[in-house]
Scaffold this active site. Structure first.
Site, PDB file in Angstrom:
ATOM      1  N   ASP A 294      38.657  34.522  38.821  1.00 34.83           N
ATOM      2  CA  ASP A 294      38.704  35.731  39.366  1.00 34.83           C
ATOM      3  C   ASP A 294      38.269  36.184  41.191  1.00 34.83           C
ATOM      4  OD1 ASP A 294      40.042  36.933  37.085  1.00 34.83           O
ATOM      5  OD2 ASP A 294      38.108  38.010  36.173  1.00 34.83           O
ATOM      6  N   LYS A 295      38.935  37.124  41.700  1.00 33.48           N
ATOM      7  CA  LYS A 295      38.941  37.263  43.080  1.00 33.48           C
ATOM      8  C   LYS A 295      37.118  37.240  42.676  1.00 33.48           C
ATOM      9  CE  LYS A 295      38.721  40.754  46.627  1.00 33.48           C
ATOM     10  NZ  LYS A 295      39.749  42.195  46.875  1.00 33.48           N
TER      11      LYS A 295
END
Length: 338
Positions: free
Chosen positions: A148-149
């Site tokens: 995830d970012k």
């Protein structure tokens, strides 16, 4: 609702159920039902004749009624060509076939809508271009898995098709060891355990995932081990058997163990313990400085696709994660387990 991709259109077939509120404008109704599609795009598709109601063209203001059959074709915009960009990378290991990068938080892995630049792939394209000889074809990095970012940590990247195929198979057959560290609100019932539950789209929040019935999602398994207790928080080590979207964050939140600072799944407020005075201020200051969830992909181990040697990589906790740990150890009566 059913949908599929045609050559240049995303196609949807909807039947308005009897219990739907009737009279809603057609453009507003479709914008609420179709993910990642704005009302403006719906209006454009209506103007261009790509939407029919009961096989007839209607205006955006058409009042939707129960029983209406809606066929929708939304043009798929051609993505821009991804460009190489010079950006700093923390490369842990590299050879002719693969590399390990320690991804920083707030960096998106793969270019997509809203993030065509500044991603890990943009940086890797620059890095591999620098490595290749001018007369050779440009080596394009192959992303085998994602983070995830706002999750930091280790990612393995394939530098050729053969390595990409082998590494992808490792992930598919679970022949790869991945451990994460997370700070969570709450305390698990046991010092070690396993969380299972299928993960799919949250029916109430379309941008989130949730634990759903088996027939509505993909099976997922997460193992955990307590590393340290802090009053009302816990430092966990987590091992993945599967790699579903937001798996760790969803599994933990479903068990009332919200990842500290997680804005999407409810970890960015005081979940346990007193919510007053200096304690509340301390956590609010940590949330403000952190701006992400305390989740880090710490280790990665696998058989090297070329040499056959077992390799294991470890990464240091990033500074923001260490800051939270330091504050908890100073203020929350830590109890070391490992």
């Amino acid at each position: 609702m059913s949908h599929n991709n045609s050559d240049q259109f995303q196609e949807y077939h909807l039947e308005v159920p009897d219990d739907e509120t009737s009279g809603t404008r057609l453009d507003k109704y479709l914008a609420s039902k179709i993910e990642d599609t704005s009302r403006t795009k719906i209006q454009e598709a209506l103007t261009e004749g790509h939407i029919t109601v009961n096989r007839k063209k209607e205006k955006a203001s058409y009042p939707v009624e129960a029983g209406d059959v809606l066929d929708v074709r939304i043009p798929i915009p051609k993505p821009p060509e991804v460009q190489a960009e010079e950006m700093p990378l923390d490369i842990v290991y590299e050879d002719d076939d693969l590399l390990l990068v320690n991804k920083s938080a707030n960096m998106v892995v793969h270019p997509a809508k809203g993030n065509w630049t500044g991603t890990l792939v943009n940086a890797l394209m620059w890095h591999t271009d620098e490595l290749s000889e001018p007369e050779e074809d440009t080596v394009r990095p192959g992303i085998v898995h994602r983070l995830d970012k706002d999750t930091s940590g280790l990612l393995v990247v394939a530098k050729n098709d053969k390595t990409h195929r082998i590494l992808s198979e490792y992930f598919r057959t679970k022949d790869i060891e991945r451990t994460y560290w997370a700070i969570v609100w709450g305390t698990p019932d046991k010092k070690e355990g396993t969380i299972t539950g299928a993960i799919g789209r949250d029916p109430h929040h379309r941008k989130r995932m949730a634990v759903v019935p088996e027939d509505k999602g993909k099976s997922a398994t997460t193992h955990y081990r307590v590393l340290e207790y802090f009053d009302h928080l816990t430092l966990l080590e987590l091992k993945l058997e599967t790699g579903r979207t937001h798996q760790i964050r969803v599994h933990l939140a479903d068990n009332n163990l919200w990842v500290f600072g997680d804005q999407k799944y409810g970890g960015d407020s005081v979940r346990y313990g007193p919510n007053t005075g200096s304690r509340k201020q301390m956590f609010n200051n940590l949330f403000a400085s952190l701006q992400r969830q305390c989740l880090h992909a710490k280790t990665l181990g696998f058989e090297h696709p070329t040499t056959g040697e077992m390799v294991q990589f470890d990464s240091e906790l990033p500074g923001d994660f260490q800051q939270v740990l330091g504050m908890l150890r100073q203020n929350c009566k830590p109890e070391h387990i490992y």
